[in-house]
Design a protein around this motif. Structure first.
Motif, PDB file in Angstrom:
ATOM      1  N   LEU A  21       0.861  -1.180   0.000  1.00  0.00           N
ATOM      2  CA  LEU A  21       0.000   0.000   0.000  1.00  0.00           C
ATOM      3  C   LEU A  21       0.895   1.226   0.000  1.00  0.00           C
ATOM      4  O   LEU A  21       1.819   1.320   0.804  1.00  0.00           O
ATOM      5  CB  LEU A  21      -0.896  -0.021   1.233  1.00  0.00           C
ATOM      6  N   ALA A  22       0.653   2.159  -0.918  1.00  0.00           N
ATOM      7  CA  ALA A  22       1.513   3.340  -1.044  1.00  0.00           C
ATOM      8  C   ALA A  22       0.668   4.594  -1.170  1.00  0.00           C
ATOM      9  O   ALA A  22      -0.435   4.578  -1.728  1.00  0.00           O
ATOM     10  CB  ALA A  22       2.427   3.216  -2.269  1.00  0.00           C
ATOM     11  N   GLY A  23       1.175   5.695  -0.614  1.00  0.00           N
ATOM     12  CA  GLY A  23       0.485   6.971  -0.697  1.00  0.00           C
ATOM     13  C   GLY A  23       1.473   8.109  -0.685  1.00  0.00           C
ATOM     14  O   GLY A  23       2.617   7.959  -0.252  1.00  0.00           O
ATOM     15  N   GLY A  24       1.037   9.279  -1.154  1.00  0.00           N
ATOM     16  CA  GLY A  24       1.952  10.412  -1.188  1.00  0.00           C
ATOM     17  C   GLY A  24       1.282  11.692  -1.596  1.00  0.00           C
ATOM     18  O   GLY A  24       0.127  11.970  -1.230  1.00  0.00           O
ATOM     19  N   GLU A  25       2.008  12.481  -2.375  1.00  0.00           N
ATOM     20  CA  GLU A  25       1.543  13.807  -2.772  1.00  0.00           C
ATOM     21  C   GLU A  25       0.409  13.715  -3.784  1.00  0.00           C
ATOM     22  O   GLU A  25       0.187  12.675  -4.413  1.00  0.00           O
ATOM     23  CB  GLU A  25       2.712  14.600  -3.361  1.00  0.00           C
TER      24      GLU A  25
END
Length: 298
Positions: A21-25
């Protein structure tokens, strides 16, 4: 792996079932069932949002902290239903952000300077909001507590699994807490040090540059056994003249042998013997990448 975004990734978590699971700008949030070979976007966030933290607790629940206008939003999801996130808490932040009239589409085209931070231990989720408030939620009870921090943590926040917090305001200003922000102690630190990395409430390491008139002369690995109150100078890193930026990200494994540092501004370097011999440059294999991304970037 190639993520379906041109923006920075601020947080990710390897879930218990093996999914990433990845998240960011720019409101990016996605899940991979193929160890990063392909990704499925999760439609939830807005272009101005920045994912600060993704964390799966021991009970299986997945938690997310999102930086957005005037605060931080905390979400919870069942790992079997990652498209359905529940808003748990909104925490106000009084940081000065963009002028009200700015086009939000333009904001998604450039990185935001983060003023808020989020981390998680085995017991609590911790959020620091600007200017000097620390909020913590007990995973067992869902109860929130709030306290003040002695400084604005401009250089970030770290936490160990057993709840030891280190907040960095600037060179020679690192403070620690063992009770989730109720009390703070100023850690022994140096102007020319990397970020400290702690394994637990006692053990930690940092890199300290010995500066001369013409720049860096040598660098040592310093270690602590009492939460940063006292440090013992260790091996010289065989890196004479290497420019390691002040408060640059630094990570070690629990043995203190596998180390990552940043040199020359943005170069990732790796040591597998506690910094004693030559540091190698290049990409990491998957387990090491997991370590530095989850520990250094928070």
């Amino acid at each position: 792996s190639d993520l379906p975004t041109v923006h920075g990734i601020q947080a990710y978590e390897v879930l218990a079932d093996g999914r990433w699971l990845a998240g960011g700008e720019a409101g990016f949030l996605a899940v991979s069932e193929s160890a990063g070979k392909s990704w499925t976007p999760i439609e939830l966030l807005q272009p101005g949002d920045v994912v600060l933290l993704l964390h799966q607790h021991a009970d299986g629940a997945v938690w997310m902290a999102v930086d957005r206008d005037h605060g931080v939003a905390v979400y919870r999801a069942d790992p079997k239903a990652l498209s359905n996130w529940q808003l748990v808490k909104e925490l106000a932040s009084d940081r000065i952000d963009e002028p009200p009239a700015i086009d939000r589409a333009l904001l998604s085209l450039r990185p935001r300077t983060l003023a808020d931070f989020a981390v998680a231990s085995e017991d609590r989720l911790v959020v620091v909001t600007h200017p000097k408030l620390i909020h913590s939620m007990d995973f067992r009870t869902g109860q929130w507590e709030r306290a003040e921090t002695p400084r604005v943590f401009k250089q970030g926040l770290k936490i160990t699994p057993d709840g030891f917090i280190a907040g960095t305001w600037g060179p020679d200003w690192v403070v620690t807490s063992t009770d989730y922000g109720k009390t703070w102690q100023r850690m022994k630190s140096w102007v020319n040090m990397s970020q400290p990395h702690f394994i637990d409430k006692s053990r930690g390491w940092t890199l300290v540059n010995d500066l001369g008139l013409l720049g860096p002369r040598q660098q040592h690995v310093n270690a602590t056994q009492d939460g940063g109150q006292n440090w013992a100078q260790g091996v010289e890193t065989n890196s004479r003249g290497i420019d390691t930026p002040w408060l640059a990200p630094f990570w070690t494994d629990p043995s203190g042998q596998l180390m990552f540092r940043i040199a020359y501004g943005s170069m990732l370097q790796i040591s597998r013997d506690g910094g004693a011999s030559k540091w190698t440059v290049g990409l990491c294999n998957a387990p090491e990448t997991t370590c530095i991304a989850s520990s250094c970037s928070r």
